[in-house]
Each structure stands twice: as C-alpha cells, then as structure tokens.
Design a protein around this motif. Structure first.
Motif, PDB file in Angstrom:
ATOM      1  N   SER A  32      57.964   8.223  -1.776  1.00  0.00           N
ATOM      2  CA  SER A  32      59.461   8.731  -1.697  1.00  0.00           C
ATOM      3  C   SER A  32      60.478   7.931  -1.002  1.00  0.00           C
ATOM      4  O   SER A  32      61.498   8.203  -0.542  1.00  0.00           O
ATOM      5  N   VAL A  33      59.973   6.686  -0.630  1.00  0.00           N
ATOM      6  CA  VAL A  33      61.042   5.859   0.111  1.00  0.00           C
ATOM      7  C   VAL A  33      60.863   4.583  -0.579  1.00  0.00           C
ATOM      8  O   VAL A  33      60.311   3.912  -1.210  1.00  0.00           O
ATOM      9  N   ALA A  34      62.449   4.181  -1.015  1.00  0.00           N
ATOM     10  CA  ALA A  34      62.837   3.122  -1.680  1.00  0.00           C
ATOM     11  C   ALA A  34      62.050   1.761  -1.113  1.00  0.00           C
ATOM     12  O   ALA A  34      62.407   1.634   0.097  1.00  0.00           O
ATOM     13  N   VAL A  35      61.497   0.836  -2.180  1.00  0.00           N
ATOM     14  CA  VAL A  35      60.814  -0.088  -1.742  1.00  0.00           C
ATOM     15  C   VAL A  35      61.382  -1.446  -2.581  1.00  0.00           C
ATOM     16  O   VAL A  35      61.272  -1.428  -3.815  1.00  0.00           O
ATOM     17  N   ARG A  36      61.777  -2.579  -1.821  1.00  0.00           N
ATOM     18  CA  ARG A  36      62.211  -3.807  -2.481  1.00  0.00           C
ATOM     19  C   ARG A  36      61.397  -4.942  -2.325  1.00  0.00           C
ATOM     20  O   ARG A  36      61.325  -5.902  -2.985  1.00  0.00           O
TER      21      ARG A  36
ATOM     22  N   GLU B  61      59.857  -5.605 -14.965  1.00  0.00           N
ATOM     23  CA  GLU B  61      60.728  -6.558 -14.298  1.00  0.00           C
ATOM     24  C   GLU B  61      62.054  -6.091 -13.931  1.00  0.00           C
ATOM     25  O   GLU B  61      62.683  -6.658 -13.110  1.00  0.00           O
ATOM     26  N   ARG B  62      62.612  -5.067 -14.649  1.00  0.00           N
ATOM     27  CA  ARG B  62      63.820  -4.381 -14.149  1.00  0.00           C
ATOM     28  C   ARG B  62      63.813  -3.240 -13.229  1.00  0.00           C
ATOM     29  O   ARG B  62      64.746  -2.658 -12.984  1.00  0.00           O
ATOM     30  N   CYS B  63      62.703  -2.729 -12.847  1.00  0.00           N
ATOM     31  CA  CYS B  63      62.370  -1.491 -12.104  1.00  0.00           C
ATOM     32  C   CYS B  63      62.449  -1.620 -10.556  1.00  0.00           C
ATOM     33  O   CYS B  63      62.320  -2.477 -10.143  1.00  0.00           O
ATOM     34  N   SER B  64      62.850  -0.550 -10.231  1.00  0.00           N
ATOM     35  CA  SER B  64      62.787  -0.292  -8.741  1.00  0.00           C
ATOM     36  C   SER B  64      61.551   0.751  -8.538  1.00  0.00           C
ATOM     37  O   SER B  64      61.044   1.428  -9.282  1.00  0.00           O
ATOM     38  N   TYR B  65      61.097   0.767  -7.141  1.00  0.00           N
ATOM     39  CA  TYR B  65      60.065   1.564  -6.946  1.00  0.00           C
ATOM     40  C   TYR B  65      60.368   2.582  -5.695  1.00  0.00           C
ATOM     41  O   TYR B  65      61.024   2.020  -4.571  1.00  0.00           O
TER      42      TYR B  65
ATOM     43  N   SER C  43      48.131   2.107   0.268  1.00  0.00           N
ATOM     44  CA  SER C  43      46.923   2.685   0.777  1.00  0.00           C
ATOM     45  C   SER C  43      46.305   3.726  -0.152  1.00  0.00           C
ATOM     46  O   SER C  43      47.082   4.207  -0.941  1.00  0.00           O
ATOM     47  N   SER C  44      45.222   3.768  -0.186  1.00  0.00           N
ATOM     48  CA  SER C  44      44.410   4.646  -0.984  1.00  0.00           C
ATOM     49  C   SER C  44      45.243   6.034  -0.845  1.00  0.00           C
ATOM     50  O   SER C  44      45.309   6.670   0.029  1.00  0.00           O
ATOM     51  N   GLY C  45      45.364   6.893  -2.117  1.00  0.00           N
ATOM     52  CA  GLY C  45      46.003   8.137  -2.093  1.00  0.00           C
ATOM     53  C   GLY C  45      47.571   8.101  -2.063  1.00  0.00           C
ATOM     54  O   GLY C  45      48.180   8.964  -2.406  1.00  0.00           O
ATOM     55  N   ASP C  46      48.101   6.817  -1.864  1.00  0.00           N
ATOM     56  CA  ASP C  46      49.813   6.628  -2.284  1.00  0.00           C
ATOM     57  C   ASP C  46      50.160   7.058  -3.511  1.00  0.00           C
ATOM     58  O   ASP C  46      49.428   7.231  -4.338  1.00  0.00           O
ATOM     59  N   THR C  47      51.413   7.426  -3.564  1.00  0.00           N
ATOM     60  CA  THR C  47      52.068   7.687  -4.822  1.00  0.00           C
ATOM     61  C   THR C  47      53.362   6.624  -4.977  1.00  0.00           C
ATOM     62  O   THR C  47      53.886   6.590  -3.861  1.00  0.00           O
ATOM     63  N   VAL C  48      53.373   5.881  -6.130  1.00  0.00           N
ATOM     64  CA  VAL C  48      54.514   5.084  -6.536  1.00  0.00           C
ATOM     65  C   VAL C  48      55.223   5.623  -7.615  1.00  0.00           C
ATOM     66  O   VAL C  48      54.581   5.882  -8.495  1.00  0.00           O
ATOM     67  N   ASP C  49      56.373   5.451  -7.400  1.00  0.00           N
ATOM     68  CA  ASP C  49      57.200   5.989  -8.799  1.00  0.00           C
ATOM     69  C   ASP C  49      57.860   4.679  -9.288  1.00  0.00           C
ATOM     70  O   ASP C  49      58.398   4.029  -8.341  1.00  0.00           O
ATOM     71  N   VAL C  50      57.808   4.606 -10.581  1.00  0.00           N
ATOM     72  CA  VAL C  50      58.547   3.538 -11.307  1.00  0.00           C
ATOM     73  C   VAL C  50      59.785   3.935 -11.712  1.00  0.00           C
ATOM     74  O   VAL C  50      59.761   4.944 -12.755  1.00  0.00           O
ATOM     75  N   LEU C  51      60.931   3.317 -11.569  1.00  0.00           N
ATOM     76  CA  LEU C  51      62.232   3.789 -11.911  1.00  0.00           C
ATOM     77  C   LEU C  51      62.939   2.537 -12.448  1.00  0.00           C
ATOM     78  O   LEU C  51      63.433   1.686 -11.770  1.00  0.00           O
ATOM     79  N   PRO C  52      63.073   2.782 -13.719  1.00  0.00           N
ATOM     80  CA  PRO C  52      63.726   1.778 -14.613  1.00  0.00           C
ATOM     81  C   PRO C  52      65.455   1.983 -14.076  1.00  0.00           C
ATOM     82  O   PRO C  52      65.700   3.120 -13.748  1.00  0.00           O
TER      83      PRO C  52
ATOM     84  N   CYS D 266      48.468   6.681  -7.183  1.00  0.00           N
ATOM     85  CA  CYS D 266      48.915   7.512  -8.351  1.00  0.00           C
ATOM     86  C   CYS D 266      50.477   6.872  -8.795  1.00  0.00           C
ATOM     87  O   CYS D 266      51.205   6.645  -7.681  1.00  0.00           O
ATOM     88  N   VAL D 267      50.416   6.733  -9.953  1.00  0.00           N
ATOM     89  CA  VAL D 267      51.685   5.946 -10.225  1.00  0.00           C
ATOM     90  C   VAL D 267      52.481   6.796 -11.384  1.00  0.00           C
ATOM     91  O   VAL D 267      51.900   7.404 -12.362  1.00  0.00           O
ATOM     92  N   ARG D 268      53.735   7.265 -10.921  1.00  0.00           N
ATOM     93  CA  ARG D 268      54.417   8.105 -11.799  1.00  0.00           C
ATOM     94  C   ARG D 268      55.583   7.303 -12.335  1.00  0.00           C
ATOM     95  O   ARG D 268      56.333   6.746 -11.959  1.00  0.00           O
ATOM     96  N   PHE D 269      55.839   7.372 -13.741  1.00  0.00           N
ATOM     97  CA  PHE D 269      56.655   6.738 -14.593  1.00  0.00           C
ATOM     98  C   PHE D 269      58.028   7.626 -15.075  1.00  0.00           C
ATOM     99  O   PHE D 269      57.598   8.721 -15.390  1.00  0.00           O
TER     100      PHE D 269
END
Length: 82
Positions: free
Chosen positions: A57-61, A49-53, A68-77, A4-7
C-alpha cells in the motif's frame, strides 16, 4: 517466496486476471517481479513499462526494492490518460 500481485485497469486486461500469486527467489526485487510477470506475456510486459507500483500500500518508484514472502504488490497503469 510467494508474492500476491493485484492488477488494475489495462494491466488487468493484459494479465487476464485480477490477481495472481507469483513465486520468486528469496531477496527478489520489484524489478525481478516485473521481469517474471512479463516473460510469458508480451502484452503485459508492454503495459508494465508504463506502470507504477504499490508495495504493501506504499507507492514505490525504486525497482530495486527487496520484496518479502507474503507481500502484496499492486500494478497500476496510468489512469485517465496520465
């Protein structure tokens, strides 16, 4: 696997949706997700190219983080010019 990707903000405007479910191969990474998201949408690719993720709910660089299947990734410009 399904992710699941949230923008947010400019990423949402470029994607044209608030969230999406993306199909990826097993052991796909954040970099793989980023590539897949941008392949069919050049405007979104430019924003990514400018986003963080946030991954679950944990910041990833590290773009090599395995998802993993079922994960959620938030896309934060960058917000407020940051």
């Amino acid at each position: 696997m399904r992710i699941c990707v949230r923008f947010f903000a400019a990423a949402q405007a470029a994607a044209g949706v608030e969230q999406s479910v993306v199909e990826l191969t097993d052991k796909a990474t954040l970099a793989d997700l980023e590539i897949q998201l941008g392949q069919s949408n050049p405007q979104l690719a430019e924003v990514l190219e400018r986003c963080s993720y946030l991954h679950e709910s944990v910041a990833v660089r590290d773009r090599s983080r395995v998802l993993s299947s079922g994960d959620t990734v938030d896309v934060l410009p960058p917000f407020a010019g940051g």
